[in-house]
Design an enzyme around this catalytic site. Sequence first.
Site, PDB file in Angstrom:
ATOM      1  N   LYS A  91     -16.148 -12.669 -11.392  1.00  0.00           N
ATOM      2  CA  LYS A  91     -16.124 -11.544 -10.451  1.00  0.00           C
ATOM      3  C   LYS A  91     -16.997 -11.844  -9.227  1.00  0.00           C
ATOM      4  O   LYS A  91     -16.561 -11.701  -8.092  1.00  0.00           O
ATOM      5  CB  LYS A  91     -16.625 -10.257 -11.140  1.00  0.00           C
ATOM      6  CG  LYS A  91     -15.851  -9.886 -12.404  1.00  0.00           C
ATOM      7  CD  LYS A  91     -16.374  -8.607 -13.048  1.00  0.00           C
ATOM      8  CE  LYS A  91     -17.781  -8.693 -13.610  1.00  0.00           C
ATOM      9  NZ  LYS A  91     -17.909  -9.581 -14.800  1.00  0.00           N
ATOM     10  N   ARG A 139     -30.575 -16.141 -14.514  1.00  0.00           N
ATOM     11  CA  ARG A 139     -30.767 -14.753 -14.927  1.00  0.00           C
ATOM     12  C   ARG A 139     -31.340 -14.672 -16.341  1.00  0.00           C
ATOM     13  O   ARG A 139     -30.917 -15.420 -17.216  1.00  0.00           O
ATOM     14  CB  ARG A 139     -29.414 -14.012 -14.888  1.00  0.00           C
ATOM     15  CG  ARG A 139     -29.065 -13.545 -13.498  1.00  0.00           C
ATOM     16  CD  ARG A 139     -27.652 -13.053 -13.358  1.00  0.00           C
ATOM     17  NE  ARG A 139     -27.168 -12.197 -14.425  1.00  0.00           N
ATOM     18  CZ  ARG A 139     -25.951 -11.645 -14.432  1.00  0.00           C
ATOM     19  NH1 ARG A 139     -25.126 -11.871 -13.426  1.00  0.00           N
ATOM     20  NH2 ARG A 139     -25.577 -10.884 -15.427  1.00  0.00           N
TER      21      ARG A 139
HETATM   22  P1  AP5 Z   1     -19.602 -15.396 -12.101  1.00  0.00           P
HETATM   23  O1  AP5 Z   1     -18.747 -15.293 -10.893  1.00  0.00           O
HETATM   24  O2  AP5 Z   1     -21.076 -15.348 -11.897  1.00  0.00           O
HETATM   25  O3  AP5 Z   1     -19.117 -14.363 -13.190  1.00  0.00           O
HETATM   26  P2  AP5 Z   1     -19.202 -12.767 -13.235  1.00  0.00           P
HETATM   27  O4  AP5 Z   1     -17.863 -12.268 -13.650  1.00  0.00           O
HETATM   28  O5  AP5 Z   1     -19.769 -12.238 -11.947  1.00  0.00           O
HETATM   29  O6  AP5 Z   1     -20.178 -12.606 -14.464  1.00  0.00           O
HETATM   30  P3  AP5 Z   1     -21.506 -11.756 -14.667  1.00  0.00           P
HETATM   31  O7  AP5 Z   1     -22.264 -12.405 -15.746  1.00  0.00           O
HETATM   32  O8  AP5 Z   1     -22.194 -11.515 -13.359  1.00  0.00           O
HETATM   33  O9  AP5 Z   1     -20.888 -10.439 -15.178  1.00  0.00           O
HETATM   34  P4  AP5 Z   1     -21.586  -9.339 -15.942  1.00  0.00           P
HETATM   35  O10 AP5 Z   1     -20.527  -8.326 -15.839  1.00  0.00           O
HETATM   36  O11 AP5 Z   1     -22.043  -9.657 -17.290  1.00  0.00           O
HETATM   37  O12 AP5 Z   1     -22.968  -9.128 -15.131  1.00  0.00           O
HETATM   38  P5  AP5 Z   1     -23.416  -8.038 -14.043  1.00  0.00           P
HETATM   39  O13 AP5 Z   1     -24.351  -8.672 -13.120  1.00  0.00           O
HETATM   40  O14 AP5 Z   1     -22.232  -7.347 -13.497  1.00  0.00           O
HETATM   41  O15 AP5 Z   1     -19.213 -16.776 -12.833  1.00  0.00           O
HETATM   42  C1  AP5 Z   1     -19.971 -17.259 -13.923  1.00  0.00           C
HETATM   43  C2  AP5 Z   1     -20.189 -18.773 -13.783  1.00  0.00           C
HETATM   44  O16 AP5 Z   1     -18.945 -19.451 -13.965  1.00  0.00           O
HETATM   45  C3  AP5 Z   1     -20.712 -19.199 -12.405  1.00  0.00           C
HETATM   46  O17 AP5 Z   1     -21.662 -20.229 -12.593  1.00  0.00           O
HETATM   47  C4  AP5 Z   1     -19.479 -19.739 -11.673  1.00  0.00           C
HETATM   48  O18 AP5 Z   1     -19.808 -20.795 -10.783  1.00  0.00           O
HETATM   49  C5  AP5 Z   1     -18.604 -20.225 -12.823  1.00  0.00           C
HETATM   50  N1  AP5 Z   1     -17.187 -19.967 -12.558  1.00  0.00           N
HETATM   51  C6  AP5 Z   1     -16.647 -18.837 -12.012  1.00  0.00           C
HETATM   52  N2  AP5 Z   1     -15.303 -18.931 -11.941  1.00  0.00           N
HETATM   53  C7  AP5 Z   1     -14.978 -20.151 -12.477  1.00  0.00           C
HETATM   54  C8  AP5 Z   1     -13.737 -20.835 -12.687  1.00  0.00           C
HETATM   55  N3  AP5 Z   1     -12.544 -20.284 -12.327  1.00  0.00           N
HETATM   56  N4  AP5 Z   1     -13.791 -22.055 -13.280  1.00  0.00           N
HETATM   57  C9  AP5 Z   1     -14.978 -22.619 -13.638  1.00  0.00           C
HETATM   58  N5  AP5 Z   1     -16.182 -22.025 -13.445  1.00  0.00           N
HETATM   59  C10 AP5 Z   1     -16.185 -20.796 -12.874  1.00  0.00           C
HETATM   60  O19 AP5 Z   1     -24.214  -7.027 -14.977  1.00  0.00           O
HETATM   61  C11 AP5 Z   1     -25.436  -7.387 -15.582  1.00  0.00           C
HETATM   62  C12 AP5 Z   1     -25.996  -6.220 -16.372  1.00  0.00           C
HETATM   63  O20 AP5 Z   1     -26.303  -5.122 -15.477  1.00  0.00           O
HETATM   64  C13 AP5 Z   1     -25.067  -5.596 -17.422  1.00  0.00           C
HETATM   65  O21 AP5 Z   1     -25.138  -6.305 -18.648  1.00  0.00           O
HETATM   66  C14 AP5 Z   1     -25.614  -4.166 -17.508  1.00  0.00           C
HETATM   67  O22 AP5 Z   1     -26.788  -4.116 -18.261  1.00  0.00           O
HETATM   68  C15 AP5 Z   1     -25.982  -3.864 -16.064  1.00  0.00           C
HETATM   69  N6  AP5 Z   1     -24.858  -3.268 -15.306  1.00  0.00           N
HETATM   70  C16 AP5 Z   1     -24.239  -3.819 -14.220  1.00  0.00           C
HETATM   71  N7  AP5 Z   1     -23.266  -3.007 -13.765  1.00  0.00           N
HETATM   72  C17 AP5 Z   1     -23.257  -1.923 -14.581  1.00  0.00           C
HETATM   73  C18 AP5 Z   1     -22.459  -0.754 -14.644  1.00  0.00           C
HETATM   74  N8  AP5 Z   1     -21.460  -0.517 -13.759  1.00  0.00           N
HETATM   75  N9  AP5 Z   1     -22.729   0.148 -15.625  1.00  0.00           N
HETATM   76  C19 AP5 Z   1     -23.721  -0.050 -16.499  1.00  0.00           C
HETATM   77  N10 AP5 Z   1     -24.515  -1.158 -16.520  1.00  0.00           N
HETATM   78  C20 AP5 Z   1     -24.286  -2.082 -15.563  1.00  0.00           C
HETATM   79 MG    MG Z   2     -21.570 -11.245 -11.457  1.00  0.00          MG
END
Ligand code: AP5
Ligand code: MG
Length: 216
Positions: free
Chosen positions: A13, A160
């Site tokens: 994402k 992270r």
């Molecule tokens: P990346 O693009 O970083 O993946 P992502 O989908 O953004 O994954 P996140 O870990 O950020 O998602 P998340 O939903 O767990 O975390 P968030 O910060 O939203 O890609 C990952 C890696 O793979 C990168 O190194 C990239 O280079 C590589 N990659 C990407 N695409 C690739 C491909 N096609 N091929 C190969 N490699 C690839 O949330 C964190 C925490 O915050 C949650 O756990 C929760 O506690 C809280 N939180 C956030 N939002 C909310 C909400 N709306 N409600 C409640 N709690 C929330």
């Molecule tokens: Mg993310």
Amino acid sequence: MNIILLGPPGAGKGTQAERLVADRGMVQLSTGDMLRAAVKAGTPVGLKAKAVMDAGELVSDEIVSALIGEKLDAIGDKGAIFDGYPRTAAQAASLDALLAARGRKLDHVIELAVDEDALVERITGRFTCANCGAGYHDKFKLPRVPGTCDVCGHHEFKRRPDDNEQTVRTRMAEYRAKTAPILPIYEARGLVSRVDGMADIAEVTRAIEAILDGKG
Ligand code: AP5
Ligand code: MG
Ligand code: ZN
């Protein structure tokens, strides 16, 4: 144009949002990034959110919807990419209200379909520039010059605290239990397009852009 990128942790994402921002002048609204900024700044929201995030659980709907509302007010008429929001049915309802109150509508919900086993490798290999936040990966996306950020030239990077295998498993379970069930809400409105998130990063971007251009 306003779109949601939906998919489990590590689906790409943030990676795809970053590319759409660069290519189309849209604005990325990542609740994860907003919460991490609040934790870093030690705000009341950050103090509440830290332990919940470190455990891989979801922060309260009220907190994240308030954060999104503030950001939406700040972006003027630019298109929004919702990254990691909404994550529950209550958040999906809040988003509808927030958009309607600002005369905006949702154009697309892009589901990044991925294989969960591959995600653990993606997440545990991820790092970002400590200065500008550009995202990298130990195996899939190294900086062009080793140890130097492609975007800003900075030399320090960070990882992270919630990117360890155990927390990732909890984050995936939360996705399956609370977030995947909101897809049918958007399917019923004809908004969902599915993209193969296991393809190369550039290929995933092409697939998303085709959808945004009405050629998907
Ligand atoms: P990346 O693009 O970083 O993946 P992502 O989908 O953004 O994954 P996140 O870990 O950020 O998602 P998340 O939903 O767990 O975390 P968030 O910060 O939203 O890609 C990952 C890696 O793979 C990168 O190194 C990239 O280079 C590589 N990659 C990407 N695409 C690739 C491909 N096609 N091929 C190969 N490699 C690839 O949330 C964190 C925490 O915050 C949650 O756990 C929760 O506690 C809280 N939180 C956030 N939002 C909310 C909400 N709306 N409600 C409640 N709690 C929330
Ligand atoms: Mg993310
Ligand atoms: Zn940088």
